[in-house]
Design a protein around this motif. Structure first.
Motif, PDB file in Angstrom:
ATOM      1  N   ARG A   1       0.834  -1.203   0.000  1.00 41.21           N
ATOM      2  CA  ARG A   1       0.000   0.000   0.000  1.00 41.21           C
ATOM      3  C   ARG A   1       0.872   1.258   0.000  1.00 41.21           C
ATOM      4  NH1 ARG A   1      -5.349  -0.674   1.214  1.00 41.21           N
ATOM      5  NH2 ARG A   1      -5.874  -2.675   2.145  1.00 41.21           N
TER       6      ARG A   1
ATOM      7  N   ASP B   1       3.794   1.672  -1.162  1.00 39.25           N
ATOM      8  CA  ASP B   1       4.376   1.841  -2.479  1.00 39.25           C
ATOM      9  C   ASP B   1       3.375   2.505  -3.428  1.00 39.25           C
ATOM     10  OD1 ASP B   1       6.785   1.236  -3.841  1.00 39.25           O
ATOM     11  OD2 ASP B   1       5.643  -0.164  -5.097  1.00 39.25           O
ATOM     12  N   GLU B   2       2.157   1.982  -3.444  1.00 40.15           N
ATOM     13  CA  GLU B   2       1.140   2.541  -4.335  1.00 40.15           C
ATOM     14  C   GLU B   2       0.767   3.951  -3.928  1.00 40.15           C
ATOM     15  OE1 GLU B   2      -2.290   0.078  -5.030  1.00 40.15           O
ATOM     16  OE2 GLU B   2      -1.035  -1.690  -5.365  1.00 40.15           O
ATOM     17  N   LEU B   3       0.706   4.159  -2.608  1.00 36.29           N
ATOM     18  CA  LEU B   3       0.346   5.483  -2.112  1.00 36.29           C
ATOM     19  C   LEU B   3       1.375   6.523  -2.551  1.00 36.29           C
ATOM     20  CD1 LEU B   3      -1.451   7.249  -0.211  1.00 36.29           C
ATOM     21  CD2 LEU B   3       0.182   6.694   1.586  1.00 36.29           C
TER      22      LEU B   3
ATOM     23  N   VAL C   1       3.279   6.478  -5.173  1.00 33.03           N
ATOM     24  CA  VAL C   1       3.098   6.757  -6.599  1.00 33.03           C
ATOM     25  C   VAL C   1       1.885   7.668  -6.809  1.00 33.03           C
ATOM     26  CG1 VAL C   1       2.499   5.723  -8.815  1.00 33.03           C
ATOM     27  CG2 VAL C   1       4.228   4.653  -7.380  1.00 33.03           C
ATOM     28  N   ALA C   2       0.798   7.362  -6.098  1.00 34.15           N
ATOM     29  CA  ALA C   2      -0.413   8.177  -6.252  1.00 34.15           C
ATOM     30  C   ALA C   2      -0.162   9.610  -5.792  1.00 34.15           C
ATOM     31  CB  ALA C   2      -1.566   7.557  -5.464  1.00 34.15           C
TER      32      ALA C   2
END
Ligand SMILES: Nc1ncnc2c1ncn2[C@@H]1O[C@H](COP(=O)(O)OP(=O)(O)O)[C@@H](O)[C@H]1O
Ligand SMILES: [Mg+2]
Lengths: 266, 287
Positions: free
Chosen positions: A214, A216-218, A220-221
């Motif tokens: 999460r 990691d994705e956060l 990027v977002a």
């Protein structure tokens, strides 16, 4: 049980308490906590309780919600209460086996439990009535001077706000993993302390792996939404001291003065 | 005016050091090879491809989250390798990801939508305006004070879309935005996306593996193993049903039906995509 954790959650509303500048609220919580730990007799505690009651009433935070937030602390409260009741020396009123319960013990136990409950309630009102972004903006502003000695204030506060944001998500996830592991025969509820701690491993590992994913994705977002640190960032809700903030500050000062006065006079 | 997005011989390799995500093997082989793609302003482009064909990687190259290992990506004429214009590139190309939970940064809804304009240094009064506009554009204005974690999947994804609309982007790239949603949530998100394209003129790049979501796109890009294997109108792509099946992709049920009919000797056209067009084609053949 897990869903009882309301730590750091915000419940939207439109009351005076909601509208106060977050910096005012943070300072008030500090003042409140200092006063709470200074108060050492029934009179000063009653003053504190009145103040807390007033704030709860003004903020229209449901009492049910505050009590639900306390539920995870039930064990700590019980232990604190019992230990104080039994271990405080004094004239026993009731005694059985090796235990003596004195009037002082009961008084101390009640006093401490009330103090912890009031401490938790007071801080919960802050997070219940302040959106996380405002809370962190307030903290960032209050800790501003620390930037001069190279404390990464913006980074620290953004970390805090992400942590607050993800508490409910991760609680939900923990719940899901627990159900999944229980379906496979995991047992979280029985056995001695050591056994139970061991049972948590199959819960914690997936939880951490998913938290890293999460994160990691956060990241990027956030970058995709033009996040590039605190430099040049503006705020939708600018921080602004108003008359109500000044009034609140005065009330806080009066509260502290009253409690300290009572303690000193005694 | 330059094309909105243009890639020139774009090649990309994940290096071991760059592979951030857990559990993904660090491949030394290029994930994208010689991609030449142009996305025109105002169009609705769908991108399909089997898992691992490099769609998500391509999306992250569009706004400079990942940088080309070879070749170039130009956004509105700006090179994504140019650090001076990277924020401008990211503002123009909004990215929406699969999992709405991991892209919502704050609570309540309106604070989350404000995140991007705050980062861009927009003055407070204008942020408020942008947030309201963005939430109205996705139909979430009434829920602006809600906590995002209590919303449905479709609603969360619409909040995420509002979060990028608040940047006033030229283009929104959506990476499988409906993959985690139920049918109702999917409808909500797709309708929103189509409306943004038709009414607000925002360019849409929709990455998906639901073929039915591609039917009314202006362009359909098919990717396979890091290369673009087809780039045409959906009609033209779906007439090559066999090729798509070879690539491990399905065709929309309408196309599948027409192809089956044709195989069994009925002379129907195979390029009717919508249900109505398909029904009409069959009706004409059996008057
Ligand atoms: N962070 C990463 N590090 C290393 N390899 C990756 C990473 N992310 C994706 N890959 C690899 O790149 C290839 C393409 O992945 P991706 O762009 O996610 O494809 P798609 O979105 O089409 O499923 C896959 O083989 C995948 O394993
Ligand atoms: Mg993908």
């Amino acid at each position: 049980m897990l869903r009882d954790i309301t730590l750091g959650q915000y419940f939207p509303g439109d009351t005076v308490v909601h509208r106060l500048d977050p910096r005012t609220k943070i300072c008030m919580v500090v003042v409140y906590l200092v006063a709470l730990f200074t108060a050492n007799d029934a009179v000063s505690m009653a003053i504190m309780a009145c103040f807390l009651g007033l704030v709860i009433a003004l903020s229209r935070v449901k009492l049910r919600l505050l009590l639900r937030g306390l539920r995870p602390l039930l064990i700590i409260l019980t232990i604190t209460g019992l230990l104080n009741m039994f271990l405080t020396p004094g004239e026993p009123i009731v005694s059985f086996w090796v235990f003596n319960i004195s009037a002082e013990g009961i008084y101390r136990a009640v006093f401490l439990v009330v103090r912890i409950v009031m401490m938790v309630m007071g801080t919960f009102i802050l997070t219940y009535t302040t959106p996380p972004m405002s809370l962190t903006d307030g903290l960032e502003s209050l800790m501003g001077p620390l930037k001069r000695i190279r404390v990464p204030v913006h980074e620290l506060t953004i970390i805090m706000s992400m942590a607050l944001r993800f508490i409910p998500t991760l609680i939900e996830e923990t719940d899901k993993i627990m159900s999944a592991q229980k379906a496979r025969g995991a047992d979280f509820e029985t056995g001695n302390l050591f056994k139970r701690a061991k049972a948590l491993i199959p819960l914690l590992i997936p939880l951490f792996i998913s938290a890293f994913r999460r994160a990691d994705e956060l990241a990027v977002a956030m970058e995709s939404r033009c996040y590039h640190g605190g430099e040049g960032r503006t705020r939708m809700r600018g921080l602004k001291f108003r008359r109500r903030d000044a009034l609140t500050g005065l009330t806080g000062a009066a509260l502290l003065a009253a409690v300290i006065g009572l303690v000193v006079l005694r | 005016m330059p094309n909105l997005i243009q890639t020139q011989n774009l090649t990309f390799t994940y290096h071991a050091a760059e592979s951030g995500a857990l559990g993904t093997p660090s491949a030394a082989a290029p994930v994208l090879r010689e991609i030449n793609l142009t996305i025109q302003r105002g169009t609705f482009v769908a991108v399909v491809g089997a898992n691992g064909s490099g769609k998500s990687t391509l999306a992250k190259l569009f706004n400079g989250i990942l940088l080309p290992s070879g070749g170039k990506v130009y956004v509105d004429g700006m090179d994504t390798l140019d650090e001076a214009t990277i924020l401008e590139v990211r503002r123009r190309i909004g990215l929406v990801f699969q999992n709405p939970d991991n892209q919502i940064v704050s609570t309540p809804v309106e604070d989350d939508v404000a995140f991007a304009p705050e980062n861009l240094g927009v003055p407070p009064a204008e942020i408020r305006q942008r947030v309201d506009d963005a939430l109205k554009a996705v139909g979430m204005y009434d829920l602006r004070r809600h906590a995002p974690h209590l919303l449905s999947g479709g609603q969360k994804q619409r909040v995420a879309i509002a979060g990028v609309i608040a940047m006033r982007p030229e283009c929104i790239v959506l990476d499988e935005p409906t993959a985690m949603l139920d049918p109702i949530g999917r409808r909500e998100v797709l309708d929103t996306v189509r409306r943004l394209n038709a009414e607000h003129g925002i360019t849409i790049v929709l990455i998906t593996h639901h073929m039915s979501e591609c039917i009314d796109a202006d362009h359909l890009v098919v990717m396979s193993e890091g290369e673009i294997v087809m780039d045409d109108t959906p009609k033209a792509v779906f007439t090559q049903a066999d090729r798509l099946t070879e690539l491990g992709l399905t065709v929309p049920p309408t196309t599948a039906l027409l192809h089956e009919l044709r195989k069994s000797g009925v002379d129907v056209p195979v390029d009717a995509l919508t249900i109505n067009a398909c029904a009409e084609a069959i009706y004409k053949t059996f008057p």
